[in-house]
Scaffold this active site. Structure first.
Site, PDB file in Angstrom:
ATOM      1  N   ARG A 143       0.814  -1.215   0.000  1.00 15.86           N
ATOM      2  CA  ARG A 143       0.000   0.000   0.000  1.00 15.86           C
ATOM      3  C   ARG A 143       0.855   1.276   0.000  1.00 15.86           C
ATOM      4  NH1 ARG A 143      -5.182  -0.716  -1.632  1.00 15.86           N
ATOM      5  NH2 ARG A 143      -6.385   1.049  -0.888  1.00 15.86           N
ATOM      6  N   HIS A 196     -19.313  14.330  -1.239  1.00 12.69           N
ATOM      7  CA  HIS A 196     -19.989  13.237  -0.541  1.00 12.69           C
ATOM      8  C   HIS A 196     -21.496  13.383  -0.763  1.00 12.69           C
ATOM      9  CE1 HIS A 196     -20.592  10.066   2.355  1.00 12.69           C
ATOM     10  NE2 HIS A 196     -21.588  10.774   2.837  1.00 12.69           N
ATOM     11  N   ALA A 205     -27.483  18.315  -6.997  1.00 12.65           N
ATOM     12  CA  ALA A 205     -26.519  18.817  -6.015  1.00 12.65           C
ATOM     13  C   ALA A 205     -25.060  18.605  -6.446  1.00 12.65           C
ATOM     14  CB  ALA A 205     -26.782  18.175  -4.654  1.00 12.65           C
ATOM     15  N   GLU A 206     -24.641  17.354  -6.580  1.00 11.87           N
ATOM     16  CA  GLU A 206     -23.208  17.091  -6.803  1.00 11.87           C
ATOM     17  C   GLU A 206     -22.633  17.821  -8.014  1.00 11.87           C
ATOM     18  OE1 GLU A 206     -21.988  12.962  -6.547  1.00 11.87           O
ATOM     19  OE2 GLU A 206     -23.803  12.488  -5.453  1.00 11.87           O
ATOM     20  N   ASN A 260     -13.382  16.730  -1.503  1.00 10.76           N
ATOM     21  CA  ASN A 260     -14.147  15.515  -1.779  1.00 10.76           C
ATOM     22  C   ASN A 260     -15.619  15.872  -1.917  1.00 10.76           C
ATOM     23  OD1 ASN A 260     -14.670  12.618  -1.884  1.00 10.76           O
ATOM     24  ND2 ASN A 260     -15.455  12.807   0.213  1.00 10.76           N
TER      25      ASN A 260
HETATM   26  C1  GRF Z   1     -20.823  10.148  -6.475  1.00 14.02           C
HETATM   27  O1  GRF Z   1     -22.072   9.792  -5.934  1.00 14.02           O
HETATM   28  C2  GRF Z   1     -20.001  10.822  -5.426  1.00 14.02           C
HETATM   29  O2  GRF Z   1     -20.757  11.555  -4.523  1.00 14.02           O
HETATM   30  C3  GRF Z   1     -19.377   9.667  -4.722  1.00 14.02           C
HETATM   31  O3  GRF Z   1     -19.114   8.730  -5.742  1.00 14.02           O
HETATM   32  C4  GRF Z   1     -19.996   8.928  -6.837  1.00 14.02           C
HETATM   33  C5  GRF Z   1     -19.157   9.123  -8.055  1.00 14.02           C
HETATM   34  O4  GRF Z   1     -19.853   9.156  -9.246  1.00 14.02           O
HETATM   35  N1  GRF Z   1     -18.258  10.112  -3.920  1.00 14.02           N
HETATM   36  P1  GRF Z   1     -19.116   9.570 -10.593  1.00 14.02           P
HETATM   37  O5  GRF Z   1     -17.952   8.607 -10.825  1.00 14.02           O
HETATM   38  O6  GRF Z   1     -18.651  10.987 -10.468  1.00 14.02           O
HETATM   39  O7  GRF Z   1     -20.153   9.423 -11.668  1.00 14.02           O
END
Ligand code: GRF
Length: 208
Positions: free
Chosen positions: A66, A110, A180-181, A108
């Site tokens: 690792r 989430h 959201a993301e 990150n």
């Molecule tokens: C997303 O739901 C993100 O929040 C999580 O992993 C997923 C990634 O999706 N951490 P993608 O590879 O960006 O389509």
């Protein structure tokens, strides 16, 4: 120009949201230096290639242990002059060695409103399953800086998403991504590229 190193493991829709935001000018003053996947088959690497961005696979399977894998990862980031590391669905934990080398320079995404449904074991569909199981009416996504804990770093942006009675983990996952993301991850990168993010005592302030 802020140089981004984007770490991925899967489909790469969040990577795509960043690439699109750079192409459309919603993110200014940033470019993607390298996309790194721990998984050779990740569709995210094809998205990088399609955008003309350098893609690399650094897999733990190719290293004796690792530590050597993490060293190779850090070296790849440094060799590409990465200023900000973006974890966009990266399913490998980031060790203190890399967190310390990039203090408050790793973010990150989430898929919940931290501190709900986060920490060890909460990833992918499990997050949405847990939200539905608990019966919360609102969930969402969080962009945060990465520290040595799991989902414990300073929160940069959050966006709420309503839960519907007929939601399944899959439908909820999709809506959290769309509503959201894919919005707050590029927005956080843009704010950092503009130098508008300040961290004091574990809290983020967004400068006007
Ligand atoms: C997303 O739901 C993100 O929040 C999580 O992993 C997923 C990634 O999706 N951490 P993608 O590879 O960006 O389509």
């Amino acid at each position: 120009m802020l140089k981004l190193g984007i770490l991925v493991s899967g489909g790469g829709t969040n990577l795509q949201a960043i690439l699109d935001a750079i192409a459309s000018g919603r993110i200014r003053n940033a470019c993607v230096s390298v996309v790194i996947s721990n998984n050779r088959g990740a569709y995210a690497l094809e998205r990088a290639a399609a955008a003309g961005v350098k893609g690399r696979c650094i897999s733990p399977k190719d290293y004796e242990n690792r530590d050597l894998f993490y060293q190779a990862l850090l070296q790849e980031l440094q060799e590409n002059g990465v200023d900000l590391v973006v974890l966009a669905g990266f399913l490998v934990g980031i060790p203190p060695m890399i967190v310390n080398a990039y203090e408050n320079r790793i973010i990150n995404i989430h898929p919940s409103l931290i501190p709900s449904f986060c920490g060890t074991g909460y990833y992918g569909l499990r997050v949405h399953e847990a939200a539905l199981q608990r019966g919360v009416k609102v969930t969402g996504a969080t962009v945060h800086f990465v520290d040595t804990g799991t989902d414990t770093g300073p929160i940069i942006l959050q966006k709420a998403v309503e839960i519907r009675e007929d939601d399944t983990p899959q439908s909820l996952q999709r809506r959290v991504m769309e509503q959201a993301e894919w919005q707050i991850l590029p927005e956080a990168v843009s704010l950092i590229a503009q130098g508008r993010i300040e961290v004091n005592n574990g809290k983020v302030r967004i400068k006007p």
